[in-house]
Design a protein around this motif. Sequence first.
Motif, short mmCIF file in Angstrom:
data_model
loop_
_atom_site.label_atom_id
_atom_site.label_comp_id
_atom_site.label_asym_id
_atom_site.label_seq_id
_atom_site.Cartn_x
_atom_site.Cartn_y
_atom_site.Cartn_z
N ASP A 116 -6.06 1.32 10.05
CA ASP A 116 -6.44 0.46 9.09
C ASP A 116 -5.90 -1.00 9.65
O ASP A 116 -4.83 -1.35 10.18
CB ASP A 116 -5.28 0.69 7.75
CG ASP A 116 -5.44 2.13 7.31
OD1 ASP A 116 -6.84 2.53 7.59
OD2 ASP A 116 -4.57 2.71 6.94
N LEU A 126 -9.44 1.38 2.32
CA LEU A 126 -8.91 1.13 3.95
C LEU A 126 -9.96 0.98 4.95
O LEU A 126 -10.80 1.83 5.17
CB LEU A 126 -7.77 2.19 4.26
CG LEU A 126 -6.71 2.39 3.09
CD1 LEU A 126 -5.91 3.54 3.62
CD2 LEU A 126 -5.60 1.29 3.45
N THR A 184 -7.43 -4.13 3.85
CA THR A 184 -7.23 -3.46 2.79
C THR A 184 -7.62 -4.03 1.44
O THR A 184 -7.86 -5.24 1.41
CB THR A 184 -5.92 -2.87 2.46
OG1 THR A 184 -5.10 -4.01 2.21
CG2 THR A 184 -5.33 -2.22 3.72
N VAL A 243 0.68 -1.35 -0.03
CA VAL A 243 -0.14 -0.19 0.06
C VAL A 243 0.82 1.31 -0.15
O VAL A 243 0.65 2.16 -0.57
CB VAL A 243 -0.95 0.02 1.27
CG1 VAL A 243 -1.74 1.32 1.44
CG2 VAL A 243 -1.90 -1.23 1.00
#
Length: 589
Positions: free
Chosen positions: A303, A294, A306, A181
């Motif tokens: 988070d 998220l 995802t 990410v």
Amino acid sequence: MTDLVQNPVDLVARFCRAVRQDPDRIAVRGTDGELSFAELDQHSAVLAGALTARGVGVGDLVGVSLKRGVRLVVSLLAVWRAGAGYVPLDPQYPSERLEFMAGDAGIRILLAEPARQSASTGVEVLDPATAAGERVEVPVAGPLDTAYVIYTSGSTGRPKGVQVGRGAVADLVAALETAGVYAPAPRVVGWNASVSFDASVQQWVRVCRGDTVVVLDEDQRTDPVQLRGVLDAHRVQDLDLTPSHWELLRGCLLERGQDRPVPRLFMGGEPVPERTWHEIAQATADGLIEAVNLYGPTECTVDAVTAWITGDGPHIGHPLPGTRAYVLADDLRPLVAAGEEGELYLAGPGLARGYVNRSALTAERFVADPFAADGERMYRTGDRVRRRDDGTLDFLGRVDRQVKVRGYRIELVEVEAAVASHALVTTAVVTDCRDPALGSQLVAYHLGDESLTADELRAHCAAVLPEFMVPSVFVAVDAVPLTVNGKVDWAALPAPDVAPADAEIVEPCSVVEKLIAEVWANVLGRDRISADDNFFALGGHSLVALRVIGRIKRELGVTLRTKEVYQHPELRELAAFVEARLTPASDIS
């Protein structure tokens, strides 16, 4: 799983490493200037020394109440370098709420500008611009020591402070890196979220891994033209936003441009609507953007799950490395088959320490993990989910009365308590509804003195609640309908009507009044607007106000700020304010 996720490096240590690797790289930019990594290192170390000289150390909490800008990043980093945790206190919140938060957290030092006075006695206000101290060695703070406390809406009628440890934040960054990410190389990151919103954490801490953080001020983050200018000027590559915010900014974010970096969008805070998902997925396929969905509660350090926004329909994806996600029945029996629905429980190093001064609530929500070693906990999210055939998770809704409005988590019980605290209200219940034009709205049903007006109740709530928690609609009822079990019969409550058909219409007169009435009718989804209508009484909120501001700018050349719409909520008042700003050469015919 990499060793970095299993044993994440403290983010202050990572920041110091970034300083050594590239001291001249710009670390942070804002409307109040910019600092290189070497300069941010020096400024934050000096402020940390000033805090240390006042007795701040490991285990302490420091209040931070500053405008968005470079100084805010300096202050947050300085608190960590002193070994303490920070508590964001949004200066736009009502003073009563700020006083409660400061007292509940036991704050005795507040980093703020000189004009800012603490409502709590015994709290020293320290101006980070002038505070002087000796550069000190970073104290040894462990992974369980507090990194920050963020207050969220509480089910008892008071906000509750979620206390997150330093190790959990370090794990968040390491997990997002491992999952891809976060890109491996340093990037330019736009800091969009309020520091009082937990999404801010995974934005500003990017500086600790060597990224450049561009702090967007309130105008830049909400005005599409200004945002596009900032993104281009600083070649911003990563930007966080909620799906509601996407609706405002989508035009500028989908623009093609020569030599513009493809922006990576971090969508969170609320479910991504199906239409938005498909639009973003198509834009990704066309090479215009990249986007990741998220999901994660504040109690699990921002988070936890995802998903890249591609392909069919919305979903929240897979857990981050190190996070364990369980779908459980009411008796905690695991539901592993595709299509089975249950409550989501999360476990792993990202769990918060618990709630400040709320041991009973901590024990209720952070429960023993029966699927792991003794002593490990899991967090009961209150979210209903189901697994797909490929293991991805679909978000289905809540098992309780918590709602999301424009990305903010709201306990309806807290709003009910605020409405019911008015002296003329005997009973209040609050629910949410979906308006086609305005999105999620809070509706307050109340019993009490018939003389009480919606405007009076709105002002009462605004004095004790943040703007996003103030109901958009107030409905007086003779009684609250109940089911045979004595519970509120939500389906039997009258439908909210913010513009009764028999309401008297005062026709707008001037050219500006007519223009604003036309804009309001469009953005609020109303057939007719009266000159004495109140924008917020009709369901308007900050994001919708920005659409009004943009239209007035295009049509009249007058630049307004969101706070000016709040100061002049009645159409006639706002029109007079705009007319006073017109230049003699303005064409309003």
